[in-house]
Design a protein around this motif. Structure first.
Motif, PDB file in Angstrom:
ATOM      1  N   ASP A 236       0.698  -1.083   0.199  1.00  0.00           N
ATOM      2  CA  ASP A 236      -0.046  -0.122   0.093  1.00  0.00           C
ATOM      3  C   ASP A 236       0.970   1.317  -0.126  1.00  0.00           C
ATOM      4  OD1 ASP A 236      -1.407  -2.331   1.363  1.00  0.00           O
ATOM      5  OD2 ASP A 236      -3.127  -0.956   1.039  1.00  0.00           O
ATOM      6  N   ASN A 237       1.678   1.354   0.928  1.00  0.00           N
ATOM      7  CA  ASN A 237       2.802   2.473   0.813  1.00  0.00           C
ATOM      8  C   ASN A 237       3.732   2.469   0.099  1.00  0.00           C
ATOM      9  OD1 ASN A 237       1.751   4.151   3.310  1.00  0.00           O
ATOM     10  ND2 ASN A 237       2.191   2.425   4.533  1.00  0.00           N
ATOM     11  N   ILE A 238       4.234   1.477  -0.682  1.00  0.00           N
ATOM     12  CA  ILE A 238       4.985   1.225  -1.704  1.00  0.00           C
ATOM     13  C   ILE A 238       4.224   2.079  -2.804  1.00  0.00           C
ATOM     14  CG2 ILE A 238       6.193   0.075  -3.348  1.00  0.00           C
ATOM     15  CD1 ILE A 238       6.902  -2.094  -1.262  1.00  0.00           C
ATOM     16  N   MET A 239       3.211   1.628  -3.283  1.00  0.00           N
ATOM     17  CA  MET A 239       2.527   2.143  -4.370  1.00  0.00           C
ATOM     18  C   MET A 239       2.037   3.563  -4.102  1.00  0.00           C
ATOM     19  SD  MET A 239       2.720  -0.408  -6.219  1.00  0.00           S
ATOM     20  CE  MET A 239       1.933   0.627  -7.471  1.00  0.00           C
ATOM     21  N   LYS A 240       1.844   4.179  -2.902  1.00  0.00           N
ATOM     22  CA  LYS A 240       1.877   5.517  -2.624  1.00  0.00           C
ATOM     23  C   LYS A 240       3.061   6.325  -3.052  1.00  0.00           C
ATOM     24  CE  LYS A 240      -1.680   5.114   1.297  1.00  0.00           C
ATOM     25  NZ  LYS A 240      -2.013   5.333   2.311  1.00  0.00           N
ATOM     26  N   ALA A 241       4.234   5.675  -2.749  1.00  0.00           N
ATOM     27  CA  ALA A 241       5.368   6.365  -2.933  1.00  0.00           C
ATOM     28  C   ALA A 241       5.622   6.428  -4.446  1.00  0.00           C
ATOM     29  CB  ALA A 241       6.515   5.753  -2.436  1.00  0.00           C
ATOM     30  N   VAL A 242       5.288   5.314  -5.215  1.00  0.00           N
ATOM     31  CA  VAL A 242       5.448   5.359  -6.617  1.00  0.00           C
ATOM     32  C   VAL A 242       4.605   6.478  -7.200  1.00  0.00           C
ATOM     33  CG1 VAL A 242       4.655   3.947  -8.497  1.00  0.00           C
ATOM     34  CG2 VAL A 242       5.837   2.714  -6.680  1.00  0.00           C
ATOM     35  N   LEU A 245       6.000   9.672  -7.028  1.00  0.00           N
ATOM     36  CA  LEU A 245       7.055  10.142  -8.060  1.00  0.00           C
ATOM     37  C   LEU A 245       6.779  10.005  -9.665  1.00  0.00           C
ATOM     38  CD1 LEU A 245       9.643   7.972  -6.064  1.00  0.00           C
ATOM     39  CD2 LEU A 245       9.889  10.618  -6.518  1.00  0.00           C
ATOM     40  N   LYS A 246       5.605   9.754  -9.774  1.00  0.00           N
ATOM     41  CA  LYS A 246       4.778   9.521 -11.113  1.00  0.00           C
ATOM     42  C   LYS A 246       5.305  10.696 -12.218  1.00  0.00           C
ATOM     43  CE  LYS A 246       0.606   9.640 -13.696  1.00  0.00           C
ATOM     44  NZ  LYS A 246      -0.909   9.609 -13.450  1.00  0.00           N
ATOM     45  N   GLU A 247       5.712  11.880 -11.787  1.00  0.00           N
ATOM     46  CA  GLU A 247       6.095  12.874 -12.325  1.00  0.00           C
ATOM     47  C   GLU A 247       7.674  12.996 -13.201  1.00  0.00           C
ATOM     48  OE1 GLU A 247       7.000  16.963 -10.530  1.00  0.00           O
ATOM     49  OE2 GLU A 247       5.317  15.915  -9.252  1.00  0.00           O
ATOM     50  N   TYR A 248       8.122  12.103 -12.299  1.00  0.00           N
ATOM     51  CA  TYR A 248       9.680  11.677 -12.538  1.00  0.00           C
ATOM     52  C   TYR A 248       9.823  10.436 -13.427  1.00  0.00           C
ATOM     53  CZ  TYR A 248      10.327  15.169  -8.869  1.00  0.00           C
ATOM     54  OH  TYR A 248      10.308  16.439  -8.213  1.00  0.00           O
ATOM     55  N   SER A 249       9.911  10.931 -14.929  1.00  0.00           N
ATOM     56  CA  SER A 249       9.891   9.936 -15.685  1.00  0.00           C
ATOM     57  C   SER A 249      10.874   9.011 -15.950  1.00  0.00           C
ATOM     58  CB  SER A 249       9.348  10.290 -17.187  1.00  0.00           C
ATOM     59  OG  SER A 249      10.455  11.402 -17.633  1.00  0.00           O
ATOM     60  N   LEU A 356       9.858   7.602   1.771  1.00  0.00           N
ATOM     61  CA  LEU A 356      10.252   6.955   0.623  1.00  0.00           C
ATOM     62  C   LEU A 356      10.403   7.400  -0.716  1.00  0.00           C
ATOM     63  CD1 LEU A 356      11.241   4.013  -0.173  1.00  0.00           C
ATOM     64  CD2 LEU A 356       8.927   3.475  -0.380  1.00  0.00           C
ATOM     65  N   ALA A 357       9.347   8.123  -0.995  1.00  0.00           N
ATOM     66  CA  ALA A 357       9.669   8.861  -2.399  1.00  0.00           C
ATOM     67  C   ALA A 357      10.758   9.743  -2.327  1.00  0.00           C
ATOM     68  CB  ALA A 357       8.150   9.524  -2.651  1.00  0.00           C
ATOM     69  N   LYS A 358      10.792  10.911  -1.258  1.00  0.00           N
ATOM     70  CA  LYS A 358      12.000  11.489  -1.290  1.00  0.00           C
ATOM     71  C   LYS A 358      13.306  10.974  -1.378  1.00  0.00           C
ATOM     72  CE  LYS A 358       9.344  15.092   1.170  1.00  0.00           C
ATOM     73  NZ  LYS A 358       9.277  15.758   2.447  1.00  0.00           N
TER      74      LYS A 358
END
Length: 403
Positions: A236-242, A245-249, A356-358
């Motif tokens: 759940d939280n992995i996918m939230k981090a993904v 970061l969606k805009e960072y292609s 995680l995203a950062k």
């Protein structure tokens, strides 16, 4: 020295019991494995096996005896209960007759879960006084409550009494994480029995062929997650981090494996239009992992923020280290401590998907030379702490000390 290994899971299923038995046999021990009919993780009996096929075989000089069990099917609660107890019952019957025919010097119970795998060994201990070495890889009843979702206090108390009894009948309790010691000692005075016996990485990962033809992976900064895609791994939280970061292609997430949370992952990708960010590679045998790991820039390991998981070091930590890879973690406890001690990656607290995203974004901007240095630190820490040869040598010393 004649050794019986009792485990519900064995080759062609991919578990540490395989390495343990093969390595002991290679070192001259007379090894027998009492196991079930292979059906993990898909819940279907593997091709070539069955209730009347390959119930006895020899693999790499290891004698393998397979007891009946009800396959786990789709992994529902009742089906898992029947899977666990059918193995415990039929394997205990097998153990009874094996005890008549053989005088084993030691029984090793390999317990990634469930705890019920101990019953056949308990029978041998009570009837023939065979010393039992309990290799605890999953804490019960904690795991039953957190990973299994069981809330009934009577059920949990019952299993607490069961596992306490198993600890009493163990000559040694081998723990894969130092954090397990506190939980085990809360159930009784078992400290003198407890010995640290960590997981290791398969040689096929650390020394495997990196040229195996795997599916094409997307170009970019590759963040790879390999292994079970289940509840404990906090998808759940992995996918939230993904999604953050969606805009960072240039950042690409590679998922290698399968599990109960895969339908959720696929739905999340669809709902959030993440097809260009996440690549699902599927499940592959461990022999292929070296090729996958070689293509990753960093490896990802996560666990939910639960007390039991805070005591656990995921086996993939050792695997990632053996492959000389920098590691990003989203977990608490000993696993995160290992990364910090080894200076081999980045860590955020369990459940902190924004952190995680950062961190992944930071890693993507880290010079390649610095990531390579972290990878070398990973390998160094692995060689000093988690090599299979050293772990098995340590086990030999434990067995001989109690003869």
């Amino acid at each position: 020295m004649k050794i019986l290994i009792v485990t519900q899971y064995y080759f062609p299923e991919n578990f540490k019991s395989n390495d343990l038995s093969f390595e002991l046999a290679k070192r001259g021990y007379d090894v027998t494995v009492l196991t079930g009919i292979p059906n993990y993780p898909e819940g279907k009996i593997f091709e070539g096996y069955g209730f009347f096929n390959k119930r006895k075989e020899t693999i790499q000089n290891v004698k393998v005896i397979r007891s009946l069990l009800l396959p786990r099917g789709n992994g529902g609660g009742l089906r898992l209960f029947l899977n666990y107890y059918s193995f415990a019952f039929f394997a205990s019957v097998k153990a009874f007759f094996l005890g008549f025919k053989n005088k084993y010097d030691a029984v090793i119970v390999h317990e990634p879960s469930p705890i019920t795998q101990f019953y056949p060994a308990l029978l041998l201990k009570k009837i023939w006084q065979t010393p039992v070495y309990f290799w605890v890889m999953d804490l019960w009843p904690e795991s039953l409550a957190i990973a299994g979702g069981v809330k009934n206090k009577w059920i949990l108390k019952y299993y607490e009494n069961v596992v306490t009894n198993f600890y009493h009948h163990s000559a040694k309790i081998l723990i894969t994480s130092k954090g397990f010691r506190k939980s085990i000692n809360e159930k009784g005075d078992f400290d003198s029995k407890i010995t640290y016996f960590p997981n290791w990485a398969e040689d096929s990962i650390s020394e495997g062929d990196k040229t195996y033809p795997i599916p094409n992976l997307p170009e970019g900064f590759r963040v790879m997650f390999a292994g079970n895609i289940g509840e404990a791994q906090d998808l759940d939280n992995i996918m939230k981090a993904v999604a953050e970061l969606k805009e960072y292609s240039n950042i690409k997430f590679i998922l290698v494996g399968d599990g109960r949370k895969m339908p959720f992952v696929k739905d999340f990708i669809e709902e959030n239009q993440l097809h260009g960010t996440v690549h699902i590679a599927g499940r592959f045998p461990v022999e292929v992992m070296a090729s996958f790991f070689d293509k990753a820039d960093v490896m990802l390991v996560t666990l939910k923020d639960d007390p039991i998981f805070n005591l656990t070091v995921p086996a993939k930590v050792q695997a990632y280290m053996s492959a000389s890879k920098p590691i990003i973690t989203m977990l608490n406890g000993e696993g995160a401590d290992n990364i910090a001690e080894a200076k081999c990656g980045f860590s955020v607290d369990a459940g902190d998907y924004q952190g995680l995203a950062k961190t992944i974004l930071e890693a993507s901007k880290t010079p390649k030379s610095e990531l390579e240095k972290m990878g070398r630190n990973s390998r160094k820490f692995y060689e000093e702490n988690f090599r299979m040869s050293e772990c098995i040598t340590n086990l030999e010393q434990i067995l001989k000390a109690n003869k």
